[in-house]
Scaffold this motif. Sequence first.
Motif, PDB file in Angstrom:
ATOM      1  N   TYR A 104       0.837  -1.180   0.000  1.00  0.00           N
ATOM      2  CA  TYR A 104       0.000   0.000   0.000  1.00  0.00           C
ATOM      3  C   TYR A 104       0.880   1.240   0.000  1.00  0.00           C
ATOM      4  CZ  TYR A 104      -4.481  -2.295   0.867  1.00  0.00           C
ATOM      5  OH  TYR A 104      -5.631  -3.043   0.737  1.00  0.00           O
ATOM      6  N   GLN A 159       0.829   5.489   0.903  1.00  0.00           N
ATOM      7  CA  GLN A 159       0.107   6.547   1.604  1.00  0.00           C
ATOM      8  C   GLN A 159       0.784   7.889   1.378  1.00  0.00           C
ATOM      9  OE1 GLN A 159      -0.179   6.370   5.921  1.00  0.00           O
ATOM     10  NE2 GLN A 159      -2.104   7.498   5.892  1.00  0.00           N
ATOM     11  N   SER A 206      -1.569  13.276   4.340  1.00  0.00           N
ATOM     12  CA  SER A 206      -2.959  13.714   4.518  1.00  0.00           C
ATOM     13  C   SER A 206      -3.971  12.890   3.719  1.00  0.00           C
ATOM     14  CB  SER A 206      -3.113  15.195   4.134  1.00  0.00           C
ATOM     15  OG  SER A 206      -2.257  15.996   4.911  1.00  0.00           O
ATOM     16  N   GLN A 207      -3.611  11.672   3.389  1.00  0.00           N
ATOM     17  CA  GLN A 207      -4.548  10.778   2.711  1.00  0.00           C
ATOM     18  C   GLN A 207      -4.515   9.400   3.364  1.00  0.00           C
ATOM     19  OE1 GLN A 207      -4.324  10.546  -1.563  1.00  0.00           O
ATOM     20  NE2 GLN A 207      -3.700  12.688  -1.765  1.00  0.00           N
ATOM     21  N   GLY A 208      -5.573   8.617   3.128  1.00  0.00           N
ATOM     22  CA  GLY A 208      -5.560   7.238   3.583  1.00  0.00           C
ATOM     23  C   GLY A 208      -4.708   6.387   2.663  1.00  0.00           C
ATOM     24  N   PRO A 209      -4.250   5.239   3.137  1.00  0.00           N
ATOM     25  CA  PRO A 209      -3.455   4.344   2.280  1.00  0.00           C
ATOM     26  C   PRO A 209      -4.276   3.851   1.095  1.00  0.00           C
ATOM     27  CG  PRO A 209      -3.285   3.701   4.582  1.00  0.00           C
ATOM     28  CD  PRO A 209      -4.387   4.709   4.493  1.00  0.00           C
ATOM     29  N   PHE A 216      -4.179   0.784  -2.168  1.00  0.00           N
ATOM     30  CA  PHE A 216      -3.585  -0.439  -2.694  1.00  0.00           C
ATOM     31  C   PHE A 216      -2.705  -0.134  -3.909  1.00  0.00           C
ATOM     32  CE2 PHE A 216      -3.658  -4.931  -3.769  1.00  0.00           C
ATOM     33  CZ  PHE A 216      -3.569  -4.933  -5.156  1.00  0.00           C
ATOM     34  N   TYR A 269       3.894   0.665   2.455  1.00  0.00           N
ATOM     35  CA  TYR A 269       3.708  -0.385   3.453  1.00  0.00           C
ATOM     36  C   TYR A 269       3.679  -1.754   2.786  1.00  0.00           C
ATOM     37  CZ  TYR A 269       2.093   3.344   6.601  1.00  0.00           C
ATOM     38  OH  TYR A 269       1.998   4.474   7.379  1.00  0.00           O
ATOM     39  N   ARG A 294       9.431   5.245   4.296  1.00  0.00           N
ATOM     40  CA  ARG A 294       9.182   6.609   3.827  1.00  0.00           C
ATOM     41  C   ARG A 294      10.125   6.908   2.674  1.00  0.00           C
ATOM     42  NH1 ARG A 294       6.407  10.664   6.086  1.00  0.00           N
ATOM     43  NH2 ARG A 294       6.175   9.395   7.988  1.00  0.00           N
ATOM     44  N   LEU A 311      -9.175   6.953  10.708  1.00  0.00           N
ATOM     45  CA  LEU A 311      -9.528   6.539   9.350  1.00  0.00           C
ATOM     46  C   LEU A 311     -10.530   5.394   9.372  1.00  0.00           C
ATOM     47  CD1 LEU A 311      -5.984   6.801   9.186  1.00  0.00           C
ATOM     48  CD2 LEU A 311      -6.847   7.240   6.901  1.00  0.00           C
ATOM     49  N   PHE A 347      -9.646   3.035   2.004  1.00  0.00           N
ATOM     50  CA  PHE A 347      -9.616   3.920   3.158  1.00  0.00           C
ATOM     51  C   PHE A 347     -10.271   5.252   2.842  1.00  0.00           C
ATOM     52  CE2 PHE A 347      -6.942   1.731   6.232  1.00  0.00           C
ATOM     53  CZ  PHE A 347      -6.412   0.719   5.452  1.00  0.00           C
ATOM     54  N   GLY A 348     -10.911   5.794   3.859  1.00  0.00           N
ATOM     55  CA  GLY A 348     -11.416   7.146   3.756  1.00  0.00           C
ATOM     56  C   GLY A 348     -10.281   8.147   3.879  1.00  0.00           C
ATOM     57  N   PRO A 349     -10.594   9.433   3.707  1.00  0.00           N
ATOM     58  CA  PRO A 349      -9.557  10.467   3.733  1.00  0.00           C
ATOM     59  C   PRO A 349      -9.045  10.761   5.133  1.00  0.00           C
ATOM     60  CG  PRO A 349     -11.696  11.448   3.448  1.00  0.00           C
ATOM     61  CD  PRO A 349     -11.901   9.977   3.359  1.00  0.00           C
ATOM     62  N   ARG A 380      -8.736  14.441  11.002  1.00  0.00           N
ATOM     63  CA  ARG A 380      -7.604  14.912  11.797  1.00  0.00           C
ATOM     64  C   ARG A 380      -8.132  15.575  13.056  1.00  0.00           C
ATOM     65  NH1 ARG A 380      -2.232  16.028  10.661  1.00  0.00           N
ATOM     66  NH2 ARG A 380      -2.603  15.493   8.488  1.00  0.00           N
TER      67      ARG A 380
END
Lengths: 110, 116
Positions: free
Chosen positions: A36, A38, A41-44, A46, A87, A105, B92, B107-109, B112
Amino acid sequence: LAKTTQPISMDSYEGQEVNITCSHNNIATNDYITWYQQFPSQGPRFIIQGYKTKVTNEVASLFIPADRKSSTLSLPRVSLSDTAVYYCLVVRGGNTPLVFGKGTRLSVIA
Amino acid sequence: SAVISQKPSRDICQRGTSLTIQCQVDSQVTMMFWYRQQPGQSLTLIATANQGSEATYESGFVIDKFPISRPNLTFSTLTVSNMSPEDSSIYLCSVLRTEKMANEQFFGPGTRLTVL
């Protein structure tokens, strides 16, 4: 699920190929290797998944040796926009949620 | 794929208060999960949101602190109760789809949260 180990960070220049290796010594027969990505400021999201040998899609390639105790994510000719955390996860079928390790990273430098 | 939205996208809250985070999915899904990502850290699974029954919590997370609702197959809420600065994180929502060799999660955004 098998624990994964990958480098904490990597730096690369734009245009280079980046290879991130992950070890998963205790992977089980029913497990798949999944990567994955990422962005800040975003979700991971695929990237790629494989069971053995080589898998390629429009984003990356995944190399898995015969013993499956490690895998290598290959990103061809990275750009600044590939700067993200990557990841490596071992995934089992069924409804088991993802368990994340620390990730790698990647910083791409102009 | 699955389109997931979360509300609020961010919030700043006072110590001792509670915040409820909403997660909306564009289609019905069986499995929904809540994760926490502390600053500079990886994601930690909080719980599985079960439709029609109590959520299943991971070690270190309890229902009194993180109550979860799952009224239907497209919606879930996570409440962070009696907040302290240590609860400052990104929360999340995630859903699972069996579309490839093994399950893929979307996943959602994220939300925070900053607790003062």
